[in-house]
Scaffold this motif. Sequence first.
Motif, mmCIF file in Angstrom:
data_model
loop_
_atom_site.group_PDB
_atom_site.id
_atom_site.type_symbol
_atom_site.label_atom_id
_atom_site.label_comp_id
_atom_site.label_asym_id
_atom_site.label_seq_id
_atom_site.Cartn_x
_atom_site.Cartn_y
_atom_site.Cartn_z
ATOM 1 N N GLU A 78 0.848 -1.188 0.000
ATOM 2 C CA GLU A 78 0.000 0.000 0.000
ATOM 3 C C GLU A 78 0.883 1.237 0.000
ATOM 4 O OE1 GLU A 78 -2.819 1.759 3.361
ATOM 5 O OE2 GLU A 78 -3.701 -0.040 2.428
ATOM 6 N N ASP A 79 0.697 2.092 -0.994
ATOM 7 C CA ASP A 79 1.484 3.325 -1.119
ATOM 8 C C ASP A 79 2.978 3.033 -1.103
ATOM 9 O OD1 ASP A 79 -0.867 4.815 -1.179
ATOM 10 O OD2 ASP A 79 -0.893 5.042 0.996
ATOM 11 N N ASN A 80 3.363 2.006 -1.858
ATOM 12 C CA ASN A 80 4.775 1.608 -1.991
ATOM 13 C C ASN A 80 5.396 1.159 -0.670
ATOM 14 O OD1 ASN A 80 4.919 2.182 -4.802
ATOM 15 N ND2 ASN A 80 5.111 4.372 -4.314
ATOM 16 N N GLN A 81 4.561 0.733 0.252
ATOM 17 C CA GLN A 81 5.048 0.205 1.513
ATOM 18 C C GLN A 81 4.483 -1.191 1.740
ATOM 19 O OE1 GLN A 81 3.957 2.871 4.661
ATOM 20 N NE2 GLN A 81 5.494 4.404 4.118
ATOM 21 N N THR A 82 5.235 -2.000 2.472
ATOM 22 C CA THR A 82 4.750 -3.319 2.863
ATOM 23 C C THR A 82 4.169 -3.231 4.261
ATOM 24 O OG1 THR A 82 6.437 -4.428 1.517
ATOM 25 C CG2 THR A 82 5.346 -5.737 3.224
ATOM 26 N N LEU A 83 2.874 -3.477 4.373
ATOM 27 C CA LEU A 83 2.179 -3.451 5.653
ATOM 28 C C LEU A 83 1.852 -4.884 6.071
ATOM 29 C CD1 LEU A 83 -0.355 -0.536 5.003
ATOM 30 C CD2 LEU A 83 1.976 -0.397 5.891
ATOM 31 N N SER A 84 1.759 -5.108 7.372
ATOM 32 C CA SER A 84 1.469 -6.460 7.846
ATOM 33 C C SER A 84 0.522 -6.411 9.036
ATOM 34 C CB SER A 84 2.764 -7.191 8.230
ATOM 35 O OG SER A 84 3.391 -6.554 9.333
ATOM 36 N N GLN A 90 -6.951 -5.150 12.572
ATOM 37 C CA GLN A 90 -6.877 -3.821 11.971
ATOM 38 C C GLN A 90 -6.434 -2.788 13.010
ATOM 39 O OE1 GLN A 90 -7.400 -3.421 8.744
ATOM 40 N NE2 GLN A 90 -8.143 -5.508 8.352
ATOM 41 N N PRO A 91 -5.625 -1.797 12.639
ATOM 42 C CA PRO A 91 -5.118 -1.519 11.297
ATOM 43 C C PRO A 91 -3.817 -2.271 11.011
ATOM 44 C CG PRO A 91 -4.456 0.236 12.786
ATOM 45 C CD PRO A 91 -5.281 -0.715 13.607
ATOM 46 N N TRP A 92 -3.486 -2.377 9.731
ATOM 47 C CA TRP A 92 -2.208 -2.935 9.306
ATOM 48 C C TRP A 92 -1.108 -1.926 9.633
ATOM 49 C CZ3 TRP A 92 -1.947 -7.282 5.535
ATOM 50 C CH2 TRP A 92 -3.185 -7.916 5.393
ATOM 51 N N ALA A 93 0.138 -2.404 9.775
ATOM 52 C CA ALA A 93 1.222 -1.526 10.226
ATOM 53 C C ALA A 93 2.520 -1.814 9.486
ATOM 54 C CB ALA A 93 1.435 -1.689 11.732
ATOM 55 N N ARG A 94 3.438 -0.856 9.530
ATOM 56 C CA ARG A 94 4.757 -1.016 8.912
ATOM 57 C C ARG A 94 5.693 -1.846 9.776
ATOM 58 N NH1 ARG A 94 6.907 4.836 8.388
ATOM 59 N NH2 ARG A 94 8.769 3.671 7.826
ATOM 60 N N GLU A 110 -0.927 4.119 20.631
ATOM 61 C CA GLU A 110 -2.021 4.219 19.667
ATOM 62 C C GLU A 110 -3.012 3.073 19.806
ATOM 63 O OE1 GLU A 110 1.163 4.226 18.981
ATOM 64 O OE2 GLU A 110 1.731 5.819 17.572
ATOM 65 N N ASN A 111 -2.563 1.908 20.290
ATOM 66 C CA ASN A 111 -3.346 0.696 20.136
ATOM 67 C C ASN A 111 -3.918 0.077 21.404
ATOM 68 O OD1 ASN A 111 -3.052 0.621 17.325
ATOM 69 N ND2 ASN A 111 -1.110 -0.490 17.448
ATOM 70 N N ALA A 112 -3.112 -0.083 22.434
ATOM 71 C CA ALA A 112 -3.460 -1.018 23.507
ATOM 72 C C ALA A 112 -4.677 -0.598 24.327
ATOM 73 C CB ALA A 112 -2.262 -1.224 24.434
ATOM 74 N N GLN A 113 -4.902 0.701 24.496
ATOM 75 C CA GLN A 113 -5.959 1.158 25.399
ATOM 76 C C GLN A 113 -7.238 1.617 24.687
ATOM 77 O OE1 GLN A 113 -6.331 1.229 28.807
ATOM 78 N NE2 GLN A 113 -4.508 -0.070 28.884
ATOM 79 N N THR A 114 -7.333 1.427 23.389
ATOM 80 C CA THR A 114 -8.546 1.813 22.679
ATOM 81 C C THR A 114 -9.273 0.589 22.149
ATOM 82 O OG1 THR A 114 -9.474 3.045 20.812
ATOM 83 C CG2 THR A 114 -7.247 2.195 20.541
ATOM 84 N N GLU A 151 -11.153 0.734 19.644
ATOM 85 C CA GLU A 151 -11.381 1.000 18.222
ATOM 86 C C GLU A 151 -10.278 0.419 17.344
ATOM 87 O OE1 GLU A 151 -11.876 5.205 17.889
ATOM 88 O OE2 GLU A 151 -13.852 5.193 18.854
ATOM 89 N N ARG A 152 -9.263 -0.222 17.957
ATOM 90 C CA ARG A 152 -8.169 -0.849 17.214
ATOM 91 C C ARG A 152 -7.944 -2.251 17.772
ATOM 92 N NH1 ARG A 152 -3.522 2.496 15.042
ATOM 93 N NH2 ARG A 152 -4.509 4.345 14.160
ATOM 94 N N ALA A 153 -7.545 -3.154 16.889
ATOM 95 C CA ALA A 153 -7.397 -4.561 17.286
ATOM 96 C C ALA A 153 -6.098 -4.878 18.017
ATOM 97 C CB ALA A 153 -7.534 -5.461 16.062
ATOM 98 N N PRO A 154 -4.958 -4.239 17.707
ATOM 99 C CA PRO A 154 -3.701 -4.632 18.371
ATOM 100 C C PRO A 154 -3.700 -4.369 19.876
ATOM 101 C CG PRO A 154 -3.255 -3.469 16.315
ATOM 102 C CD PRO A 154 -4.704 -3.283 16.600
ATOM 103 N N GLY A 155 -2.909 -5.189 20.601
ATOM 104 C CA GLY A 155 -2.790 -5.040 22.047
ATOM 105 C C GLY A 155 -3.963 -5.627 22.795
ATOM 106 N N LYS A 156 -4.501 -6.763 22.272
ATOM 107 C CA LYS A 156 -5.729 -7.323 22.824
ATOM 108 C C LYS A 156 -5.703 -8.853 22.784
ATOM 109 C CE LYS A 156 -7.647 -3.095 22.278
ATOM 110 N NZ LYS A 156 -6.674 -2.441 21.394
ATOM 111 N N VAL A 157 -6.669 -9.454 23.498
ATOM 112 C CA VAL A 157 -7.100 -10.827 23.236
ATOM 113 C C VAL A 157 -8.448 -10.729 22.536
ATOM 114 C CG1 VAL A 157 -7.867 -13.011 24.231
ATOM 115 C CG2 VAL A 157 -5.860 -11.853 25.166
ATOM 116 N N HIS A 158 -8.618 -11.493 21.461
ATOM 117 C CA HIS A 158 -9.862 -11.492 20.700
ATOM 118 C C HIS A 158 -10.565 -12.838 20.850
ATOM 119 C CE1 HIS A 158 -9.020 -7.686 18.500
ATOM 120 N NE2 HIS A 158 -7.782 -8.027 18.812
#
Length: 491
Positions: free
Chosen positions: A232-238, A262-266, A295-299, A301-308
Amino acid sequence: MRNTSYLLSLLGLALISFESCTGSSSSTSTTDANTVAEVSVKETALTDAQLAKARTNYASYCSGCHGEQMEAFTDRKWKHGNSAENLFAAIKHGYSDEGMPGFDQTFTDDEITGLVAYIQEGIQNVKQYDFSEESKRTEVYTSETLRYRLDTVATGLQVPWGMAFLPNGDMLITDRNGSFYRLPKDTKQLQKIAGTPEVLAQGQGGLLDVELHPDFAKNNTIYLSYSAFKQEDNQTLSTTAVMRARLEGNKLTDKKVIFEAQPWARTRHHYGSRLEFGRDGMLYISVGDRGQHHENAQTIERAPGKVHRIQDDGAIPADNPFANEKGAVATIYTIGNRNIQGMTIHPKTGAIWTNEHGPRGGDEVNIAEKGKNYGWPVISYGINYNGTVLTELTKKEGMEQPLWYWVPSIAPSGMAFVTGNRYKAWEGDLLVGSLRFQFLSKLKMDGNKIVSEEKLLKNIGRVRDVRMAPDGYIYVAVENPGIIYRVVPVE
């Protein structure tokens, strides 16, 4: 608030727990290519004083990633180069997208130059452990309550990340490089399984955990977690993803991606990625904070930093804690997690237990409970990698305290409760692999309380996974090199 003596103690004792400082990533580095030209680092012999300082700095700041004996450097691909100038630039400025912090505020240029010389000399003298089958068959280990030996079950792996056991006794093994194997019962011949997902095998990413469907005997369904990627935009996101598939012989069919964080990250680290089916029939998935904790663990609204928590087909359970909240990621089960790389189910209570990496200090064992907040990065028993204070708080209302934590960090990985009657003296205890210190931690249990720790298999290598198999034996997966052992009690 922490007191000064506590902080000084932590600063003096804590060691790095993250796994890959300089993974072979294709992400754009935060270090400019011209950085190497900033300084000319010459080959130099260290004085006794410089050697002592470099040794102390390495032990305190580098060994958690690269090993006390620098063993993690032995198969390094050196994407950014291994000259003195390259190493100087990496230490001073870091590669943040790959999990390597910069230490320009921690060390002087002279101290970095000393570290470079110490590391280059140390790489040439990496201690090689004797992993031969014969040595393990003849060596008897002694714990406080049990004597045991190791049988070599599988060799020829690179980073065996996850294990699962089929009803017929065969073993499934994931290798972080993207390979997936079946090991037939009573053989040592790995059979490669076709049809695995394409993975980003960089940094801490690759093919990660494997889990059987609870009704595998009838539906042949398995689950794989891995680092998915896109351009995406000449970057590899994962991101962390989970695939559901049917295992037909040595081939995966009916493949479907049922989860993407989500979201994907560099970044190329903190994927988390353990899988565990609960007694409620739901699949629990750990997702690390991707190195972007603020950005992630305490919100929600984002999936990272969690158990799902999802259903076996990827659907969202209606009773998930945030399923009906506007803007929330409906799969979230817990929040405030840094990087869970161990997950198991308690054999009596059915609770989901986890371990997770802290920064420098503060690795934790927790019970994952619905809707709970585990505090990262608001509270922590760790500090930043460069020695600065991450947070003044170790406790806060509304945030869970760990059942156990480690200072210094051990970099915990796979975990399992001891069950069955082969290890009577260990029955009910919790096993946790250590990447940092290369041992198997046995945590003595009293109900849901951890009362003490015993370190087993010291210097065995980076213990990536540990499982109780249906045959009643403990299996241990080790990196550098990639070997799987069976722990066999000795009379």
